[in-house]
Motif scaffolding. Structure first.
Motif, short mmCIF file in Angstrom:
data_model
loop_
_atom_site.label_atom_id
_atom_site.label_comp_id
_atom_site.label_asym_id
_atom_site.label_seq_id
_atom_site.Cartn_x
_atom_site.Cartn_y
_atom_site.Cartn_z
N HIS A 182 -55.89 69.08 -76.62
CA HIS A 182 -55.34 70.39 -76.97
C HIS A 182 -54.60 70.95 -75.76
O HIS A 182 -55.11 70.90 -74.64
CB HIS A 182 -56.48 71.32 -77.38
N ILE A 238 -53.91 73.85 -74.61
CA ILE A 238 -54.47 74.98 -73.87
C ILE A 238 -55.92 74.71 -73.47
O ILE A 238 -56.30 74.85 -72.32
CB ILE A 238 -54.38 76.28 -74.70
N GLU A 239 -56.73 74.31 -74.43
CA GLU A 239 -58.17 74.13 -74.20
C GLU A 239 -58.51 72.81 -73.50
O GLU A 239 -59.61 72.64 -73.00
CB GLU A 239 -58.93 74.22 -75.53
N THR A 296 -64.73 73.78 -79.68
CA THR A 296 -63.88 74.81 -80.27
C THR A 296 -63.06 75.50 -79.19
O THR A 296 -63.30 75.34 -78.00
CB THR A 296 -64.74 75.85 -81.01
N GLY A 297 -62.10 76.28 -79.64
CA GLY A 297 -61.25 77.04 -78.74
C GLY A 297 -60.14 77.69 -79.52
O GLY A 297 -60.21 77.81 -80.74
N ALA A 298 -59.09 78.07 -78.83
CA ALA A 298 -57.96 78.76 -79.45
C ALA A 298 -57.36 77.90 -80.58
O ALA A 298 -56.85 76.82 -80.34
CB ALA A 298 -56.90 79.04 -78.40
N GLY A 299 -57.46 78.39 -81.81
CA GLY A 299 -56.90 77.67 -82.95
C GLY A 299 -57.65 76.40 -83.30
O GLY A 299 -57.10 75.51 -83.95
N GLU A 332 -60.92 75.93 -84.95
CA GLU A 332 -62.13 76.24 -85.68
C GLU A 332 -62.70 74.96 -86.31
O GLU A 332 -61.96 74.14 -86.85
CB GLU A 332 -61.84 77.27 -86.79
#
Length: 138
Positions: free
Chosen positions: A27, A29-30, A55-58, A60
């Protein structure tokens, strides 16, 4: 064997000799790894299972996911995809393709192995089954 084709806008850049593969990436960002398992069929690409480490930004996790071997596993409910279009930029990093070789060994290589590194001028790649009738290379 059908094979996996890589290219853009109907132009074939490379072929990978496999009927199934795992598409993996981190990912942007994450920095969490995602993996998706696909089967290559005459109708297109069938997404069989997906895995994500967290999990993280976007990011789920679906309600029906289960945790095993350090990953959340789930089965996305998507129709067969004639073409899978992937955004590919230097800032986001590269995708990795994993598949089983004739010897039975699993081989994982960055997509850049087949089509060169991501660049700002061509920020996408399309993936499809080489014998897929929905995508004909002329």
């Amino acid at each position: 064997m059908l094979g996996l084709c890589l290219g853009l806008a109907g132009t074939l850049w490379a072929q990978v000799p496999t009927d199934n593969f795992t598409l993996a990436w981190n990912h942007s960002i994450e920095k969490i790894r995602w993996e998706e398992d696909y089967n290559v069929t005459l109708q297109g690409l069938v997404l069989v299972e997906a895995r994500v480490k967290g999990t993280g930004a976007g990011m789920e996790i679906p309600d029906d996911a289960y945790f095993k071997d350090g990953n959340w596993h789930y089965q996305p409910k998507l129709p067969t995809l004639p073409i899978l279009r992937l955004g590919r930029t230097p800032e986001a990093g590269d995708f990795e393709l994993c598949f089983t070789q004739i010897s039975g060994d699993i081989q994982c290589k960055a997509m850049s192995h087949w089509i060169g590194p991501p660049n700002k001028h061509i920020a996408a790649v399309e993936v499809w089954g080489c014998d897929n009738q929905a995508m004909t290379i002329e």
